[in-house]
Design a protein around this motif. Structure first.
Motif, PDB file in Angstrom:
ATOM      1  N   GLU A 334       0.839  -1.202   0.000  1.00  0.00           N
ATOM      2  CA  GLU A 334       0.000   0.000   0.000  1.00  0.00           C
ATOM      3  C   GLU A 334       0.876   1.256   0.000  1.00  0.00           C
ATOM      4  O   GLU A 334       0.574   2.244  -0.678  1.00  0.00           O
ATOM      5  N   GLU A 335       1.964   1.207   0.769  1.00  0.00           N
ATOM      6  CA  GLU A 335       2.851   2.380   0.803  1.00  0.00           C
ATOM      7  C   GLU A 335       3.525   2.594  -0.555  1.00  0.00           C
ATOM      8  O   GLU A 335       3.723   3.719  -0.994  1.00  0.00           O
ATOM      9  N   TYR A 336       3.880   1.493  -1.203  1.00  0.00           N
ATOM     10  CA  TYR A 336       4.480   1.632  -2.541  1.00  0.00           C
ATOM     11  C   TYR A 336       3.479   2.295  -3.488  1.00  0.00           C
ATOM     12  O   TYR A 336       3.819   3.231  -4.218  1.00  0.00           O
ATOM     13  N   LEU A 337       2.240   1.804  -3.456  1.00  0.00           N
ATOM     14  CA  LEU A 337       1.230   2.350  -4.364  1.00  0.00           C
ATOM     15  C   LEU A 337       0.924   3.810  -4.045  1.00  0.00           C
ATOM     16  O   LEU A 337       0.701   4.631  -4.949  1.00  0.00           O
ATOM     17  N   GLU A 338       0.949   4.131  -2.761  1.00  0.00           N
ATOM     18  CA  GLU A 338       0.701   5.531  -2.364  1.00  0.00           C
ATOM     19  C   GLU A 338       1.806   6.426  -2.931  1.00  0.00           C
ATOM     20  O   GLU A 338       1.560   7.524  -3.433  1.00  0.00           O
ATOM     21  N   PHE A 339       3.037   5.907  -2.887  1.00  0.00           N
ATOM     22  CA  PHE A 339       4.177   6.660  -3.444  1.00  0.00           C
ATOM     23  C   PHE A 339       3.964   6.889  -4.946  1.00  0.00           C
ATOM     24  O   PHE A 339       4.107   8.005  -5.457  1.00  0.00           O
ATOM     25  N   ILE A 340       3.573   5.830  -5.652  1.00  0.00           N
ATOM     26  CA  ILE A 340       3.360   5.967  -7.100  1.00  0.00           C
ATOM     27  C   ILE A 340       2.226   6.960  -7.380  1.00  0.00           C
ATOM     28  O   ILE A 340       2.317   7.784  -8.297  1.00  0.00           O
ATOM     29  N   ASP A 341       1.175   6.909  -6.572  1.00  0.00           N
ATOM     30  CA  ASP A 341       0.063   7.862  -6.754  1.00  0.00           C
ATOM     31  C   ASP A 341       0.568   9.292  -6.640  1.00  0.00           C
ATOM     32  O   ASP A 341       0.181  10.175  -7.411  1.00  0.00           O
ATOM     33  N   ARG A 342       1.446   9.517  -5.671  1.00  0.00           N
ATOM     34  CA  ARG A 342       1.983  10.882  -5.494  1.00  0.00           C
ATOM     35  C   ARG A 342       2.818  11.294  -6.699  1.00  0.00           C
ATOM     36  O   ARG A 342       2.772  12.423  -7.153  1.00  0.00           O
ATOM     37  N   VAL A 343       3.625  10.330  -7.202  1.00  0.00           N
ATOM     38  CA  VAL A 343       4.457  10.636  -8.378  1.00  0.00           C
ATOM     39  C   VAL A 343       3.559  11.040  -9.541  1.00  0.00           C
ATOM     40  O   VAL A 343       3.759  12.080 -10.190  1.00  0.00           O
ATOM     41  N   VAL A 344       2.540  10.216  -9.806  1.00  0.00           N
ATOM     42  CA  VAL A 344       1.679  10.459 -10.971  1.00  0.00           C
ATOM     43  C   VAL A 344       0.918  11.777 -10.800  1.00  0.00           C
ATOM     44  O   VAL A 344       0.755  12.543 -11.760  1.00  0.00           O
ATOM     45  N   ALA A 345       0.494  12.067  -9.560  1.00  0.00           N
ATOM     46  CA  ALA A 345      -0.272  13.302  -9.338  1.00  0.00           C
ATOM     47  C   ALA A 345       0.614  14.527  -9.557  1.00  0.00           C
ATOM     48  O   ALA A 345       0.194  15.515 -10.172  1.00  0.00           O
ATOM     49  N   LYS A 346       1.830  14.488  -9.060  1.00  0.00           N
ATOM     50  CA  LYS A 346       2.696  15.676  -9.137  1.00  0.00           C
ATOM     51  C   LYS A 346       3.435  15.770 -10.476  1.00  0.00           C
ATOM     52  O   LYS A 346       3.765  16.855 -10.921  1.00  0.00           O
ATOM     53  N   LEU A 347       3.769  14.616 -11.054  1.00  0.00           N
ATOM     54  CA  LEU A 347       4.556  14.618 -12.298  1.00  0.00           C
ATOM     55  C   LEU A 347       3.889  13.680 -13.301  1.00  0.00           C
ATOM     56  O   LEU A 347       4.352  12.555 -13.515  1.00  0.00           O
ATOM     57  N   PRO A 348       2.806  14.130 -13.933  1.00  0.00           N
ATOM     58  CA  PRO A 348       2.030  13.209 -14.770  1.00  0.00           C
ATOM     59  C   PRO A 348       2.847  12.571 -15.893  1.00  0.00           C
ATOM     60  O   PRO A 348       2.528  11.464 -16.318  1.00  0.00           O
ATOM     61  N   ASP A 349       3.903  13.238 -16.361  1.00  0.00           N
ATOM     62  CA  ASP A 349       4.651  12.622 -17.459  1.00  0.00           C
ATOM     63  C   ASP A 349       5.927  11.922 -16.993  1.00  0.00           C
ATOM     64  O   ASP A 349       6.818  11.633 -17.782  1.00  0.00           O
ATOM     65  N   CYS A 350       5.991  11.619 -15.696  1.00  0.00           N
ATOM     66  CA  CYS A 350       7.182  10.923 -15.174  1.00  0.00           C
ATOM     67  C   CYS A 350       7.112   9.447 -15.554  1.00  0.00           C
ATOM     68  O   CYS A 350       6.061   8.815 -15.440  1.00  0.00           O
ATOM     69  N   THR A 351       8.215   8.891 -16.028  1.00  0.00           N
ATOM     70  CA  THR A 351       8.227   7.444 -16.275  1.00  0.00           C
ATOM     71  C   THR A 351       8.760   6.733 -15.032  1.00  0.00           C
ATOM     72  O   THR A 351       9.590   7.266 -14.288  1.00  0.00           O
ATOM     73  N   ILE A 352       8.242   5.523 -14.858  1.00  0.00           N
ATOM     74  CA  ILE A 352       8.562   4.764 -13.646  1.00  0.00           C
ATOM     75  C   ILE A 352       9.109   3.407 -14.062  1.00  0.00           C
ATOM     76  O   ILE A 352       8.545   2.746 -14.937  1.00  0.00           O
ATOM     77  N   ALA A 353      10.223   3.033 -13.457  1.00  0.00           N
ATOM     78  CA  ALA A 353      10.800   1.717 -13.745  1.00  0.00           C
ATOM     79  C   ALA A 353      11.050   0.998 -12.427  1.00  0.00           C
ATOM     80  O   ALA A 353      11.029   1.631 -11.362  1.00  0.00           O
ATOM     81  N   GLY A 354      11.271  -0.300 -12.513  1.00  0.00           N
ATOM     82  CA  GLY A 354      11.464  -1.034 -11.261  1.00  0.00           C
ATOM     83  C   GLY A 354      12.199  -2.343 -11.445  1.00  0.00           C
ATOM     84  O   GLY A 354      12.630  -2.694 -12.551  1.00  0.00           O
ATOM     85  N   ASP A 355      12.352  -3.030 -10.323  1.00  0.00           N
ATOM     86  CA  ASP A 355      12.919  -4.381 -10.299  1.00  0.00           C
ATOM     87  C   ASP A 355      11.976  -5.254  -9.477  1.00  0.00           C
ATOM     88  O   ASP A 355      11.349  -4.769  -8.524  1.00  0.00           O
ATOM     89  N   ILE A 356      11.929  -6.525  -9.863  1.00  0.00           N
ATOM     90  CA  ILE A 356      11.110  -7.493  -9.123  1.00  0.00           C
ATOM     91  C   ILE A 356      11.948  -8.754  -8.918  1.00  0.00           C
ATOM     92  O   ILE A 356      12.682  -9.162  -9.821  1.00  0.00           O
ATOM     93  N   ILE A 357      11.827  -9.351  -7.757  1.00  0.00           N
ATOM     94  CA  ILE A 357      12.446 -10.664  -7.535  1.00  0.00           C
ATOM     95  C   ILE A 357      11.323 -11.692  -7.438  1.00  0.00           C
ATOM     96  O   ILE A 357      10.384 -11.507  -6.652  1.00  0.00           O
ATOM     97  N   VAL A 358      11.406 -12.738  -8.237  1.00  0.00           N
ATOM     98  CA  VAL A 358      10.407 -13.821  -8.110  1.00  0.00           C
ATOM     99  C   VAL A 358      11.062 -15.023  -7.440  1.00  0.00           C
ATOM    100  O   VAL A 358      12.270 -15.218  -7.528  1.00  0.00           O
ATOM    101  N   GLY A 359      10.213 -15.802  -6.758  1.00  0.00           N
ATOM    102  CA  GLY A 359      10.717 -17.028  -6.145  1.00  0.00           C
ATOM    103  C   GLY A 359      11.526 -16.781  -4.895  1.00  0.00           C
ATOM    104  O   GLY A 359      12.397 -17.591  -4.547  1.00  0.00           O
ATOM    105  N   PHE A 360      11.249 -15.663  -4.200  1.00  0.00           N
ATOM    106  CA  PHE A 360      11.867 -15.481  -2.886  1.00  0.00           C
ATOM    107  C   PHE A 360      11.393 -16.631  -2.014  1.00  0.00           C
ATOM    108  O   PHE A 360      10.258 -17.103  -2.156  1.00  0.00           O
TER     109      PHE A 360
END
Ligand code: 5AD
Ligand code: SF4
Length: 539
Positions: A334-360
């Motif tokens: 939820e905190e991650y999503l809240e962060f993304i919501d803030r990014v999109v609200a303040k910087l609508p044209d900001c691109t977002i990238a990430g990393d994911i680990i599967v099989g932890f």
């Protein structure tokens, strides 16, 4: 021309390693060493290694074997292992790989010339004369220890020779923080790179100015958790009153107001200062962001400063709260999503990238599904997806059995790749029709490439995309696609890190003249999109 010993240096892993290698190159060059492209002819072969994931390690081990063969054949060659594998394996590596002459951890690279000297002067130099490792020092605990930090000298010694071999480069890294204090359970970085140490803002700004004076167009600030940059003034100064690198504060510092009377440079302040004090810098980027403590202050500075790229690489790692907890990531879904919501609200044209680990370890199907839904919920431009690999020296390897079969990891990995491809396609498509500045990085001559391809049918065309977590990612076109292209293409990147291929008109200058576009920023109308690539035409 210098006739010093020749050195081959190969770098594995992250951008931090690339920067370390550049500094090592500059340092050794200033001492008369010459760099060569072929390891089979070099007097000294150095591998700057990475131990974040097993794959990079295996590559490095196989290189050690190749140099071992040169030695067996009686050649005189010095073999050095630098970076995280050296730091982690220590003397054990010298035992297992007797062909290795020297080891130098990532925090001790300023001592590399002395180590090389020791090996060159005395065959069979004592082990301690061939190793520079931080060992237990790596988790420094006082500001005083950081003030005695010689690695800072290496950062400060960066060469700015406009006639030097790197003079053509238009994009540069600047380290603002070294090490990491987060202790994510799967990660080796806090052990190999030690505690978080922040450089004084004046040193950083001075370095940025000098790079721009030397012709650099784009600077990427580097830190493992770059938004946790924080420098408290007046605490670490040398005898002449100059500010020194400083061990980072605990996490609590980011959630409390700055104490009254304490002058602090936060990451937001640093960005604003660089933007203002280095006006000739065209692009300012930063990686990697930690999804926690990315305050509105940073987003506000990004919104106010047009030359700061609206691009955030903030690895989520998982969409499941239980797994995030087991990873010790310090935030919830939820905190991650809240962060993304803030990014999109303040910087609508900001691109977002990430990393994911599967099989932890212990990740269930249902928990994996939560990662799937996170990927669908966030407009990720791209995500780098890794199968969990247990790393020696981490908490996870002791605490958890690596109980997810490789087959399951592979399936989850492939599924996420498919979903990310869909998401990337949508994000890229949303840019079609816009006109954006593109920093040209490369000119491709498809006719010449096709001729080469015809000569060696196995070679595939590839376009290289740099990424903070894995040095180079290649987007491969298959042969049929490649051969359908004609003429010249300029390849570059938008401020949001979208890769753009620009077809140069048939009456475009020859390949040689088109090379003049490399390192310049051109206006481009984006005309079409694929999942990882935009097409555009110059305006
Ligand atoms: N196994 C798999 N992936 C890992 N990463 C870091 N450590 C591991 C590991 N043990 C990934 C994380 C990180 C990126 C640099 O590498 O996703 O963000
Ligand atoms: Fe590793 Fe976590 Fe630090 Fe990133 S934040 S370097 S994953 S310990």
């Amino acid at each position: 021309m210098s006739t010093g010993p020749t050195v081959y240096l190969e770098t594995f892993g992250c951008q931090m390693n690339e920067l370390d290698s550049e500094l090592v190159r500059g340092h050794l060059r200033s001492l008369g060493y010459r760099f060569v492209e072929d390891f089979t002819t070099a007097d000294i072969v150095l591998y700057n290694t990475c131990s974040v994931r097993e794959q990079a390690e295996n590559k490095a081990y196989s290189r050690l074997g190749l140099v071992g063969m040169r030695k067996k054949a009686g050649e005189q060659v010095i073999l050095g292992v630098l970076g995280c594998m050296a730091e982690r394996d220590g003397a054990d590596m010298l035992r297992r790989f007797p062909q290795v002459d020297l080891l130098c951890g990532p925090g001790e690279l300023d001592r590399l010339p002395a180590l090389i000297d020791n090996v060159r002067r005395a065959e069979g130099a004592a082990r301690e004369e061939r190793m520079a490792l931080a060992g237990s020092k790596s988790r420094r605990s006082t500001t005083l220890a950081a003030a005695e930090d010689h690695l800072e000298l290496l950062d400060l010694s960066r060469a700015f020779d406009p006639s030097g071999p790197d003079a053509q480069r238009r994009s540069a890294y600047v380290r603002i923080t070294r090490g990491c204090n987060k202790f994510c359970t799967y990660c080796v970085v806090p052990n190999t790179r030690g505690a978080e140490v922040h450089r004084p803002p004046d040193s950083i700004i001075d370095e940025c100015k000098r790079l721009v004076d030397a012709g650099v167009v784009e600077i990427t600030l580097l830190g493992q958790t770059v938004n946790h940059y924080r420098y408290s003034h007046g605490l670490a100064v040398d005898a002449d009153g100059r500010e020194q690198p400083q061990v980072g504060p605990g996490l609590a510092a980011f959630r409390a107001p700055i104490p009254v009377g304490q002058k602090v440079t936060t990451f937001a302040h640093l960005l604003a200062r660089i933007h203002e004090e280095v006006p000739a810098l065209q692009r300012l980027r930063f990686v990697t962001s930690y999804p926690r403590d990315f305050g509105d202050d940073i987003l506000d500075v990004m919104a106010a400063c047009p030359r700061i790229c609206r691009y955030i690489h903030a690895p989520a790692q998982s969409g499941s709260n239980r797994i995030l907890k087991a990873m010790n990531r310090g935030y919830t879904r939820e905190e991650y999503l809240e962060f993304i919501d803030r990014v999109v609200a303040k910087l609508p044209d900001c691109t977002i990238a990430g990393d994911i680990i599967v099989g932890f370890p212990t990740e269930t199907d249902a928990e994996f599904e939560e990662t799937v839904s996170l990927l669908r919920a966030v407009p990720f431009k791209n995500n780098f997806i890794f199968k969990y690999s247990p790393r020696p020296g981490t908490v996870a390897i002791d605490r958890f059995e690596d109980d997810i079969p490789d087959e399951v990891k592979r399936l989850r990995n492939n599924l996420l790749l498919d979903i990310q491809t869909e998401v990337s396609r949508t994000v890229h498509a949303s840019w079609v029709g816009r006109t954006v500045p593109v920093l040209v990085e490369e000119i491709r001559d498809h006719d010449a490439a096709r001729a080469r391809d015809d000569a060696s049918p196995d070679s595939a065309l590839s376009l290289v995309s740099a990424h903070p977590s894995s040095k180079n990612v290649e987007i491969r076109w298959n042969r049929r696609q490649a051969t359908s292209r004609h003429g010249l293409q300029a390849i570059g990147r938008t401020p949001g890190d979208l890769i753009v291929a620009i077809n140069l008109p048939p009456d475009a200058p020859s390949s040689q003249n088109a090379q003049a576009l490399v390192g310049t920023v051109v206006g481009v109308e984006l005309t079409a999109a694929a999942p990882l690539l935009m097409q555009g035409k110059m305006v």
